[in-house]
Design a protein around this motif. Structure first.
Motif, PDB file in Angstrom:
ATOM      1  N   HIS A  96     -27.030  65.522  70.763  1.00  0.00           N
ATOM      2  CA  HIS A  96     -26.379  64.901  71.918  1.00  0.00           C
ATOM      3  C   HIS A  96     -27.139  63.639  72.287  1.00  0.00           C
ATOM      4  N   CYS A  97     -27.055  62.646  71.430  1.00  0.00           N
ATOM      5  CA  CYS A  97     -27.731  61.380  71.685  1.00  0.00           C
ATOM      6  C   CYS A  97     -26.864  60.247  71.150  1.00  0.00           C
ATOM      7  N   VAL A  98     -27.183  59.060  71.559  1.00  0.00           N
ATOM      8  CA  VAL A  98     -26.405  57.891  71.162  1.00  0.00           C
ATOM      9  C   VAL A  98     -26.542  57.641  69.657  1.00  0.00           C
ATOM     10  N   PHE A  99     -27.719  57.861  69.089  1.00  0.00           N
ATOM     11  CA  PHE A  99     -27.936  57.583  67.672  1.00  0.00           C
ATOM     12  C   PHE A  99     -27.081  58.454  66.753  1.00  0.00           C
ATOM     13  N   SER A 100     -26.752  59.669  67.173  1.00  0.00           N
ATOM     14  CA  SER A 100     -25.959  60.539  66.304  1.00  0.00           C
ATOM     15  C   SER A 100     -24.485  60.599  66.719  1.00  0.00           C
ATOM     16  N   ALA A 101     -24.091  59.801  67.694  1.00  0.00           N
ATOM     17  CA  ALA A 101     -22.694  59.782  68.139  1.00  0.00           C
ATOM     18  C   ALA A 101     -21.853  58.905  67.212  1.00  0.00           C
ATOM     19  N   GLU A 102     -20.547  59.108  67.299  1.00  0.00           N
ATOM     20  CA  GLU A 102     -19.639  58.269  66.527  1.00  0.00           C
ATOM     21  C   GLU A 102     -19.708  56.836  67.052  1.00  0.00           C
ATOM     22  N   GLU A 103     -19.490  55.902  66.174  1.00  0.00           N
ATOM     23  CA  GLU A 103     -19.636  54.491  66.546  1.00  0.00           C
ATOM     24  C   GLU A 103     -18.290  53.881  66.913  1.00  0.00           C
ATOM     25  N   ASP A 104     -17.701  54.364  67.996  1.00  0.00           N
ATOM     26  CA  ASP A 104     -16.500  53.740  68.515  1.00  0.00           C
ATOM     27  C   ASP A 104     -16.664  53.520  70.020  1.00  0.00           C
ATOM     28  N   TYR A 105     -15.792  52.713  70.565  1.00  0.00           N
ATOM     29  CA  TYR A 105     -15.919  52.287  71.954  1.00  0.00           C
ATOM     30  C   TYR A 105     -15.837  53.463  72.926  1.00  0.00           C
ATOM     31  N   GLU A 106     -14.873  54.356  72.740  1.00  0.00           N
ATOM     32  CA  GLU A 106     -14.675  55.485  73.660  1.00  0.00           C
ATOM     33  C   GLU A 106     -15.900  56.398  73.716  1.00  0.00           C
ATOM     34  N   THR A 107     -16.453  56.717  72.558  1.00  0.00           N
ATOM     35  CA  THR A 107     -17.615  57.609  72.518  1.00  0.00           C
ATOM     36  C   THR A 107     -18.813  56.967  73.198  1.00  0.00           C
ATOM     37  N   MET A 108     -19.054  55.713  72.916  1.00  0.00           N
ATOM     38  CA  MET A 108     -20.184  55.024  73.539  1.00  0.00           C
ATOM     39  C   MET A 108     -19.995  54.906  75.057  1.00  0.00           C
ATOM     40  N   ARG A 109     -18.767  54.680  75.495  1.00  0.00           N
ATOM     41  CA  ARG A 109     -18.485  54.608  76.927  1.00  0.00           C
ATOM     42  C   ARG A 109     -18.743  55.956  77.595  1.00  0.00           C
ATOM     43  N   ASN A 110     -18.371  57.054  76.931  1.00  0.00           N
ATOM     44  CA  ASN A 110     -18.617  58.385  77.481  1.00  0.00           C
ATOM     45  C   ASN A 110     -20.111  58.673  77.593  1.00  0.00           C
ATOM     46  N   TYR A 111     -20.883  58.267  76.597  1.00  0.00           N
ATOM     47  CA  TYR A 111     -22.332  58.471  76.664  1.00  0.00           C
ATOM     48  C   TYR A 111     -22.948  57.601  77.762  1.00  0.00           C
ATOM     49  N   ALA A 112     -22.428  56.407  77.964  1.00  0.00           N
ATOM     50  CA  ALA A 112     -22.934  55.538  79.024  1.00  0.00           C
ATOM     51  C   ALA A 112     -22.617  56.130  80.395  1.00  0.00           C
ATOM     52  N   GLN A 113     -21.454  56.711  80.557  1.00  0.00           N
ATOM     53  CA  GLN A 113     -21.093  57.349  81.821  1.00  0.00           C
ATOM     54  C   GLN A 113     -21.896  58.622  82.046  1.00  0.00           C
ATOM     55  N   LEU A 114     -22.284  59.272  80.981  1.00  0.00           N
ATOM     56  CA  LEU A 114     -23.086  60.494  81.095  1.00  0.00           C
ATOM     57  C   LEU A 114     -24.441  60.194  81.720  1.00  0.00           C
ATOM     58  N   SER A 115     -25.074  59.104  81.324  1.00  0.00           N
ATOM     59  CA  SER A 115     -26.404  58.789  81.838  1.00  0.00           C
ATOM     60  C   SER A 115     -26.359  57.962  83.122  1.00  0.00           C
ATOM     61  N   LYS A 116     -25.182  57.573  83.567  1.00  0.00           N
ATOM     62  CA  LYS A 116     -25.067  56.727  84.755  1.00  0.00           C
ATOM     63  C   LYS A 116     -25.561  57.410  86.034  1.00  0.00           C
ATOM     64  N   PRO A 117     -25.227  58.683  86.321  1.00  0.00           N
ATOM     65  CA  PRO A 117     -25.685  59.286  87.579  1.00  0.00           C
ATOM     66  C   PRO A 117     -27.180  59.536  87.616  1.00  0.00           C
TER      67      PRO A 117
END
Length: 118
Positions: A96-117
């Motif tokens: 569950h990290c950015v380095f092992s996530a899929e490289e598309d816009y939606e996935t990266m946006r979801n990971y960015a929202q996850l760490s936002k709070p």
């Protein structure tokens, strides 16, 4: 000038004040706790976000901010130079990290929202 020792009362206990008590800095224990929770959450980012919210009250995110950032971005703690400090142990890393996530816009946006709070 004579150096005489001052008399000492025997049996006296010294009380430490709360402000003088220091917590130990243990980033590896923090890492193990976070990674265990992330791995138990499965592939659901909502479960990961819920886990991070609930453990935020118990764990000191401010004190271990660098370790938390390493885990959420790289999947484990990083040594100086950028290599992982996991000794090849799969229990000390998470997917569950950015380095092992899929490289598309939606996935990266979801990971960015996850760490936002945080």
């Amino acid at each position: 000038m004579n150096k005489h020792q001052k008399p000492v009362l025997t049996g006296q206990r010294f009380k430490t004040r709360k402000r003088d008590e220091k917590e130990k800095f243990e980033p590896t224990v923090f890492r193990d706790t976070i990674i265990l929770g992330l791995n138990e959450a499965g592939n659901d980012l909502e479960a990961v976000a819920k886990f991070l919210d609930t453990t935020g009250s118990r764990l000191d995110y401010r004190r271990y901010a660098e370790t938390l950032f390493d885990i959420l971005i790289a999947g484990s703690m990083l040594a100086p130079g950028g290599s992982r400090i996991d000794d090849g142990d799969k229990a000390k890393q998470t997917n569950h990290c950015v380095f092992s996530a899929e490289e598309d816009y939606e996935t990266m946006r979801n990971y960015a929202q996850l760490s936002k709070p945080l």
